[in-house]
Design a protein around this motif. Structure first.
Motif, short mmCIF file in Angstrom:
data_model
loop_
_atom_site.label_atom_id
_atom_site.label_comp_id
_atom_site.label_asym_id
_atom_site.label_seq_id
_atom_site.Cartn_x
_atom_site.Cartn_y
_atom_site.Cartn_z
N LEU A 25 0.83 -1.20 0.00
CA LEU A 25 0.00 0.00 0.00
C LEU A 25 0.87 1.26 0.00
CD1 LEU A 25 -2.92 -0.89 2.43
CD2 LEU A 25 -3.07 -0.48 -0.02
N PHE A 26 1.92 1.24 0.80
CA PHE A 26 2.82 2.38 0.85
C PHE A 26 3.43 2.63 -0.53
CE2 PHE A 26 7.16 3.99 1.35
CZ PHE A 26 6.88 5.23 1.91
N GLN A 27 3.90 1.58 -1.19
CA GLN A 27 4.48 1.73 -2.53
C GLN A 27 3.44 2.21 -3.53
OE1 GLN A 27 6.13 -2.15 -3.29
NE2 GLN A 27 8.09 -1.64 -2.31
N TYR A 28 2.22 1.69 -3.44
CA TYR A 28 1.16 2.11 -4.34
C TYR A 28 0.86 3.60 -4.18
CZ TYR A 28 -3.53 2.65 -6.24
OH TYR A 28 -4.62 3.10 -6.92
N PHE A 29 0.72 4.05 -2.93
CA PHE A 29 0.42 5.46 -2.69
C PHE A 29 1.59 6.35 -3.09
CE2 PHE A 29 -2.83 3.89 0.43
CZ PHE A 29 -3.92 4.38 -0.28
N ARG A 30 2.80 5.89 -2.88
CA ARG A 30 3.96 6.67 -3.29
C ARG A 30 3.99 6.84 -4.81
NH1 ARG A 30 9.50 4.23 -1.96
NH2 ARG A 30 9.30 3.47 -4.07
N GLN A 31 3.69 5.77 -5.54
CA GLN A 31 3.64 5.85 -7.00
C GLN A 31 2.50 6.76 -7.45
OE1 GLN A 31 3.32 1.79 -8.23
NE2 GLN A 31 5.52 1.40 -8.10
N ALA A 32 1.37 6.66 -6.76
CA ALA A 32 0.22 7.52 -7.12
C ALA A 32 0.56 8.99 -6.89
CB ALA A 32 -1.00 7.11 -6.30
N ILE A 33 1.21 9.29 -5.78
CA ILE A 33 1.59 10.68 -5.48
C ILE A 33 2.62 11.18 -6.50
CG2 ILE A 33 2.81 12.13 -3.81
CD1 ILE A 33 1.36 10.50 -1.62
N ASP A 34 3.59 10.34 -6.85
CA ASP A 34 4.57 10.72 -7.86
C ASP A 34 3.89 10.98 -9.20
OD1 ASP A 34 6.62 10.57 -6.05
OD2 ASP A 34 7.30 8.57 -6.69
N GLY A 35 2.90 10.15 -9.54
CA GLY A 35 2.15 10.35 -10.78
C GLY A 35 1.38 11.66 -10.75
N LYS A 37 2.20 14.31 -9.03
CA LYS A 37 3.19 15.39 -9.14
C LYS A 37 3.57 15.62 -10.59
CE LYS A 37 5.42 14.86 -4.63
NZ LYS A 37 6.66 14.41 -3.96
N ASP A 38 3.81 14.51 -11.32
CA ASP A 38 4.18 14.64 -12.74
C ASP A 38 3.06 15.29 -13.53
OD1 ASP A 38 6.62 13.48 -12.24
OD2 ASP A 38 6.03 11.48 -12.94
N THR A 39 1.83 14.83 -13.28
CA THR A 39 0.68 15.38 -13.99
C THR A 39 0.51 16.86 -13.64
OG1 THR A 39 -0.43 13.25 -13.93
CG2 THR A 39 -1.80 15.17 -14.34
N LYS A 42 3.17 18.90 -15.38
CA LYS A 42 2.89 19.02 -16.82
C LYS A 42 1.76 20.03 -17.04
CE LYS A 42 4.33 14.35 -18.02
NZ LYS A 42 3.88 13.00 -18.38
N ASP A 43 0.71 19.94 -16.22
CA ASP A 43 -0.41 20.88 -16.35
C ASP A 43 0.05 22.31 -16.09
OD1 ASP A 43 -2.10 18.80 -16.93
OD2 ASP A 43 -2.92 18.65 -14.91
N LEU A 44 0.88 22.50 -15.07
CA LEU A 44 1.38 23.84 -14.78
C LEU A 44 2.25 24.37 -15.91
CD1 LEU A 44 2.23 23.58 -10.97
CD2 LEU A 44 0.36 24.85 -12.02
N ASN A 45 3.04 23.51 -16.51
CA ASN A 45 3.86 23.95 -17.65
C ASN A 45 2.99 24.36 -18.83
OD1 ASN A 45 6.27 23.57 -16.31
ND2 ASN A 45 6.57 21.50 -17.08
#
Length: 87
Positions: A25-35, A37-39, A42-45
């Motif tokens: 669960l920790f890894q899943y949430f970390r990946q979701a948060i990283d995703g 952040k990337d999104t 990109k939206d801010l750019n």
């Protein structure tokens, strides 16, 4: 040292399974948060690029209006000069 019987006891297995689930669960949430952040980055750019284009467009419009005003002023002066020549 821990004996094999203690490691294979139901309570130890349950604790191990719960720990493994928590790690996943920790890894899943970390990946979701990283995703996210990337999104978000990109939206801010994209928004920043659009704002820059809009700012440039507004600047061009202001310059164009100033040029039109200058042309109108020159036309008025030319009209005045043509009238003075006629007189």
């Amino acid at each position: 040292m821990v004996s094999l019987e203690e490691l294979l006891s139901p309570s130890s297995i349950i604790v191990g399974v719960i720990f493994a689930i928590l790690v996943m669960l920790f890894q899943y949430f970390r990946q979701a948060i990283d995703g996210l952040k990337d999104t978000t980055n990109k939206d801010l750019n994209i928004i920043n690029e659009r704002l820059i284009r809009l700012d440039l467009e507004i600047g061009y419009r202001k310059e164009l209006n100033e040029m039109r005003n200058d042309i109108d002023e020159l036309r008025r002066k030319l009209s005045g000069l043509q009238e003075q020549r006629r007189i």
